[in-house]
Design an enzyme around this catalytic site. Sequence first.
Site, PDB file in Angstrom:
ATOM      1  N   GLU A 173      38.206  43.500  40.879  1.00 43.76           N
ATOM      2  CA  GLU A 173      39.223  42.900  40.005  1.00 43.76           C
ATOM      3  C   GLU A 173      39.383  43.712  38.720  1.00 43.76           C
ATOM      4  O   GLU A 173      39.293  43.177  37.609  1.00 43.76           O
ATOM      5  CB  GLU A 173      38.885  41.434  39.720  1.00 43.76           C
ATOM      6  CG  GLU A 173      38.906  40.590  40.987  1.00 43.76           C
ATOM      7  CD  GLU A 173      38.721  39.089  40.743  1.00 43.76           C
ATOM      8  OE1 GLU A 173      38.477  38.690  39.585  1.00 43.76           O
ATOM      9  OE2 GLU A 173      38.835  38.326  41.715  1.00 43.76           O
ATOM     10  N   GLU A 319      38.164  37.963  48.682  1.00 44.87           N
ATOM     11  CA  GLU A 319      37.881  36.616  48.167  1.00 44.87           C
ATOM     12  C   GLU A 319      39.048  35.712  48.524  1.00 44.87           C
ATOM     13  O   GLU A 319      40.203  36.054  48.253  1.00 44.87           O
ATOM     14  CB  GLU A 319      37.671  36.639  46.648  1.00 44.87           C
ATOM     15  CG  GLU A 319      36.482  37.475  46.192  1.00 44.87           C
ATOM     16  CD  GLU A 319      36.293  37.470  44.679  1.00 44.87           C
ATOM     17  OE1 GLU A 319      36.777  36.510  44.018  1.00 44.87           O
ATOM     18  OE2 GLU A 319      35.664  38.412  44.160  1.00 44.87           O
TER      19      GLU A 319
END
Length: 504
Positions: A173, A319
């Site tokens: 991220e 995720e």
Amino acid sequence: MQIHLNSKNTYGTINPKLHGQFIEFLGSCIDDGIWVGRDSAIPNIHGLRRGVVEALKALAPPVVRWPGGCYADTYHWRDGIGAPAKRPVTFNENFGTYELDQHQFGTDEFMDFCALIGAEPWLNVNLLSGSVQEMKDWLEYCNRAQPTSLAKLRQANGHADPYNVKYVGIGNEVWGGGGFMTPQQYAMTYRKYATAMPTFKTSLFDQEKTYKIASGPDGNKPQERVRWTRDFLTALASSRQPAIDAIDLHFYNWNIDHENDTPTDFTSDDWARVIQSAHELDDVISEQEGLIAKGLANMPIPESTMDHRLDQIDLVVGEWGNWHRPAFTARPALYQQVTMRDALTTAISLNILQKHCDSVAMACVAQTVNVLNSLLLTDGDQTILTPNYDVFMLYKGHRGGHVLPLDTKTPAVETFASIKDGIITVSLSNTAINAPKSLTLTFDDTVHLITAETLNAAHVTDYNDAAHPNTVRRHPLAMKQTTSQRQTVTLPAASVTTLQFKRS
């Protein structure tokens, strides 16, 4: 209502790694969840909670991603190796955890965990506070067969054979807590890490042994996710192209805007809204498929045949899962109960991932134990299987199968089917909160029903806990054991059902 299955009309192969798991030093996912310590009174295998190991061994997850997540960008692998008593103690601020970190579960413990449950490891390297050299050393420690100093260090720590880690995530991220980078900044950083990554080849013409995974977009930001993938690939095309195997998309089924909607207390409107929003993952994946295809088409042809041209990049979903509002303030951090609402969205998400098996190579639910869309919860010495665990068990039959497209618009019924070695596996989810649904399945050949299991609850807000660990459990579904080309099934309200048929 009727659904026809044409066993000769198939596409793709469902990579078992679409059923992957994700664990992180967050809340009690690892500490007090997976890891209880070698001296714990809780039954354990070298410090790993026996109940968790046994449940996951039965599930056999194909891949596990670790150490994060956000934690990966503060994690220094050397803190977690060597004599347990000599490991440093740090403080974990990761996503509201706010706990001392004793580093008792490190690289060797993670590899032992993967071996015990039959999973391949996916390591996510520290791009934010680490270095290229730290990444190189970590992979050398894990994978080098030759007697280098780092290989000897691994041997001294009790592991003579290399771990042969294949899957390596380069950052996490990076558009947010991983550095708030622009796509162009990340492309520059990615080039360094990907180029420096050890190959572990012993000959110039050996096949590549590592699978390089780039940090992909925030799937929950409709405009940003388009810009991220487009601009990242444009930056890679601006000069010589580095090796890249996959882009890691993250997408959560957010349920954070309705204060009175909790994981175990919700209305029928809340039910419908959360289930419907899970379908957005389908649109996001389709969008990203198109962006990757366009980006690859725009890669320039190198001047020399000795140079590499990118022509294939997989999509992975590192995720995914439901994220309900109360998880933000839960203690331990991001702890979340699981009901049939979560089970149904988990089934829908698996359907979507499997449907896109031609482009999506791997996916990891967030997270396996005690965090968000968990398969397992722990309480004291108990390991509790959530309804999500049962969904993954119901879907095991799809692994390695070929997709059987189903042309159906049956209201409130989610469908998915695959075929493998003459066995047809059909998963049917009834999203109607109160009404059962009857369906007739027709086949192009005579079939024999071999298994029928369903997961449902007396009340949609029911869940499993230490006092009542089996409130919501899959169980056999009564059906006629017939051999024919037609099979009728009645799906309980709010249920996930899997049927398996053998072609005659």
